[in-house]
Scaffold this motif. Structure first.
Motif, PDB file in Angstrom:
ATOM      1  N   GLY A   1       0.808  -1.210   0.000  1.00  0.00           N
ATOM      2  CA  GLY A   1       0.000   0.000   0.000  1.00  0.00           C
ATOM      3  C   GLY A   1       0.832   1.246   0.000  1.00  0.00           C
ATOM      4  N   GLY A   2       0.188   2.343   0.324  1.00  0.00           N
ATOM      5  CA  GLY A   2       0.913   3.579   0.420  1.00  0.00           C
ATOM      6  C   GLY A   2       1.064   4.298  -0.895  1.00  0.00           C
ATOM      7  N   VAL A   3       1.905   5.316  -0.903  1.00  0.00           N
ATOM      8  CA  VAL A   3       2.005   6.197  -2.049  1.00  0.00           C
ATOM      9  C   VAL A   3       2.749   5.575  -3.210  1.00  0.00           C
ATOM     10  CG1 VAL A   3       1.902   8.271  -0.661  1.00  0.00           C
ATOM     11  CG2 VAL A   3       4.109   7.250  -1.157  1.00  0.00           C
ATOM     12  N   LEU A   4       3.406   4.443  -3.028  1.00  0.00           N
ATOM     13  CA  LEU A   4       4.131   3.830  -4.134  1.00  0.00           C
ATOM     14  C   LEU A   4       3.270   2.817  -4.871  1.00  0.00           C
ATOM     15  CD1 LEU A   4       7.633   3.396  -2.501  1.00  0.00           C
ATOM     16  CD2 LEU A   4       6.711   5.289  -3.811  1.00  0.00           C
ATOM     17  N   ASP A   5       1.953   3.012  -4.811  1.00  0.00           N
ATOM     18  CA  ASP A   5       1.024   2.118  -5.492  1.00  0.00           C
ATOM     19  C   ASP A   5       0.675   2.658  -6.871  1.00  0.00           C
ATOM     20  OD1 ASP A   5      -0.789   1.199  -2.514  1.00  0.00           O
ATOM     21  OD2 ASP A   5       1.041   0.419  -3.386  1.00  0.00           O
ATOM     22  N   THR A   6      -0.591   2.556  -7.248  1.00  0.00           N
ATOM     23  CA  THR A   6      -1.030   2.939  -8.584  1.00  0.00           C
ATOM     24  C   THR A   6      -0.910   4.424  -8.842  1.00  0.00           C
ATOM     25  OG1 THR A   6      -3.303   3.135  -7.794  1.00  0.00           O
ATOM     26  CG2 THR A   6      -2.634   1.020  -8.691  1.00  0.00           C
ATOM     27  N   GLU A   7      -0.643   5.252  -7.828  1.00  0.00           N
ATOM     28  CA  GLU A   7      -0.557   6.681  -8.058  1.00  0.00           C
ATOM     29  C   GLU A   7       0.709   7.075  -8.811  1.00  0.00           C
ATOM     30  OE1 GLU A   7      -3.358   5.836  -4.997  1.00  0.00           O
ATOM     31  OE2 GLU A   7      -1.250   5.374  -5.148  1.00  0.00           O
ATOM     32  N   ASN A 104       1.042  10.938   3.778  1.00  0.00           N
ATOM     33  CA  ASN A 104       1.643   9.615   3.742  1.00  0.00           C
ATOM     34  C   ASN A 104       3.035   9.662   3.084  1.00  0.00           C
ATOM     35  OD1 ASN A 104       0.746   6.450   2.134  1.00  0.00           O
ATOM     36  ND2 ASN A 104       2.078   6.849   3.867  1.00  0.00           N
ATOM     37  N   PRO A 105       4.069  10.107   3.826  1.00  0.00           N
ATOM     38  CA  PRO A 105       5.433  10.076   3.280  1.00  0.00           C
ATOM     39  C   PRO A 105       6.060   8.694   3.472  1.00  0.00           C
ATOM     40  CG  PRO A 105       5.444  11.104   5.433  1.00  0.00           C
ATOM     41  CD  PRO A 105       4.012  10.745   5.151  1.00  0.00           C
ATOM     42  N   TYR A 124       5.749  10.311  -1.711  1.00  0.00           N
ATOM     43  CA  TYR A 124       4.783  10.953  -0.823  1.00  0.00           C
ATOM     44  C   TYR A 124       3.407  10.969  -1.484  1.00  0.00           C
ATOM     45  CZ  TYR A 124       4.927  15.003  -3.907  1.00  0.00           C
ATOM     46  OH  TYR A 124       4.824  15.823  -4.999  1.00  0.00           O
ATOM     47  N   GLY A 125       2.414  11.081  -0.644  1.00  0.00           N
ATOM     48  CA  GLY A 125       1.053  11.306  -1.098  1.00  0.00           C
ATOM     49  C   GLY A 125       0.321  12.084  -0.031  1.00  0.00           C
ATOM     50  N   TRP A 126      -0.500  13.028  -0.438  1.00  0.00           N
ATOM     51  CA  TRP A 126      -1.356  13.707   0.533  1.00  0.00           C
ATOM     52  C   TRP A 126      -2.728  13.924  -0.090  1.00  0.00           C
ATOM     53  CZ3 TRP A 126      -3.506  18.251  -0.935  1.00  0.00           C
ATOM     54  CH2 TRP A 126      -2.803  19.071  -1.822  1.00  0.00           C
ATOM     55  N   ARG A 127      -3.728  13.949   0.777  1.00  0.00           N
ATOM     56  CA  ARG A 127      -5.114  14.092   0.339  1.00  0.00           C
ATOM     57  C   ARG A 127      -5.832  15.069   1.259  1.00  0.00           C
ATOM     58  NH1 ARG A 127      -8.407   8.773   0.950  1.00  0.00           N
ATOM     59  NH2 ARG A 127      -7.498   8.295  -1.100  1.00  0.00           N
ATOM     60  N   MET A 142      -2.250  14.725  -4.186  1.00  0.00           N
ATOM     61  CA  MET A 142      -0.972  14.959  -4.849  1.00  0.00           C
ATOM     62  C   MET A 142      -0.028  13.823  -4.518  1.00  0.00           C
ATOM     63  SD  MET A 142       1.541  18.303  -4.694  1.00  0.00           S
ATOM     64  CE  MET A 142       3.023  18.367  -5.714  1.00  0.00           C
ATOM     65  N   PHE A 143       0.721  13.357  -5.526  1.00  0.00           N
ATOM     66  CA  PHE A 143       1.661  12.255  -5.359  1.00  0.00           C
ATOM     67  C   PHE A 143       2.992  12.591  -6.021  1.00  0.00           C
ATOM     68  CE2 PHE A 143      -2.652  10.585  -5.650  1.00  0.00           C
ATOM     69  CZ  PHE A 143      -2.756   9.872  -4.466  1.00  0.00           C
ATOM     70  N   GLY A 144       4.059  12.026  -5.482  1.00  0.00           N
ATOM     71  CA  GLY A 144       5.364  12.263  -6.074  1.00  0.00           C
ATOM     72  C   GLY A 144       6.375  11.220  -5.654  1.00  0.00           C
ATOM     73  N   GLU A 145       7.487  11.179  -6.370  1.00  0.00           N
ATOM     74  CA  GLU A 145       8.538  10.200  -6.069  1.00  0.00           C
ATOM     75  C   GLU A 145       9.898  10.747  -6.477  1.00  0.00           C
ATOM     76  OE1 GLU A 145       9.930   5.614  -7.113  1.00  0.00           O
ATOM     77  OE2 GLU A 145       8.273   6.556  -8.204  1.00  0.00           O
TER      78      GLU A 145
END
Length: 228
Positions: A1-7, A104-105, A124-127, A142-145
């Motif tokens: 899970g987390g921000v390294l998923d489908t985002e 979610n960093p 990271y991801g934030w909502r 917003m999502f980023g890597e």
């Protein structure tokens, strides 16, 4: 899970999907397994990873206030030449009335003989969500890597995207909420009450717009979950 998923919105991908099963061992400990799939442009649809994850709730959020959890996972690459990955980080929720902010960093590292980076990576991801009706919410995600913090390069060389999201939660009537990571359901099937948790369905759909040259100009995002 987390921000390294489908985002993750890599420009070379046609589509990607995650299929996750979660089990609440008790009201503060969660185990999960995730199958990651991708279809690069011009290639076949394949299983690319199997991730094993644990999540521990450190501070439960009941209505307004702060919720805090910690997650850690190990991702096993299922295609040749790809490296396994470990990732870890906090999940933070801030709630006030009908508004909810989830942050979610995640820090990560490649492991094994196929690794391409030696240092830590960061995703990271934030909502920000606002519930405008009983079962409906609207928000921004917003999502980023950054693959290698030691060699991050310029902002334009990193993946970052942002966009609106619509939430539908027909079963979300309870006031007590538990911490859930961005991109996950808001109810992981756990319950603070002694009786069994009720079956609940939730979904969200949104559009992500790329902010850098290496991110897709636009991407459709859909998530759904059934908790029981």
């Amino acid at each position: 899970g987390g921000v390294l998923d489908t985002e993750e919105a890599e420009a070379s991908l046609r589509q990607s999907h995650d299929f996750e099963a979660e089990w609440g061992v008790n009201n503060w400990w969660l185990l999960a397994i995730t199958l990651g799939t991708e279809q690069p442009l011009g290639e076949d649809f394949n299983l690319t990873s199997v991730e094993l994850e644990t999540q521990v709730e450190l501070k439960a959020r009941k209505g307004n206030g702060i919720g805090l959890a910690f997650q850690a996972g190990y991702g096993i690459a299922t295609i040749g030449g790809a490296a396994d990955e470990i990732e870890f980080g906090p999940i933070i929720e801030l709630a006030s009335g009908k508004a909810l902010l989830t942050i979610n960093p995640l820090f990560g590292a490649q492991v094994g003989e196929n690794r391409e980076t030696d240092g830590l990576g960061f995703g990271y991801g934030w909502r920000a969500e606002y519930d405008f009706a009983k079962h409906w919410g609207i928000g921004v995600e917003m999502f980023g890597e950054i693959e290698d913090l030691a060699n991050a390069g310029s902002f334009n060389d990193q993946q970052h995207s942002i966009g609106p999201t619509l939430f539908f939660k027909p079963g979300g009537d309870d006031d007590d909420e538990e911490v859930g990571d961005v991109g996950e359901s808001d109810d992981n099937g756990k319950d603070n009450n002694p009786e069994p948790a009720k079956m609940e369905f939730s979904m969200n759909v949104g559009v992500q717009f790329g902010l850098t040259d290496v991110t897709s100009d636009s991407a459709l995002k859909f998530q759904g979950s059934l908790a029981f």
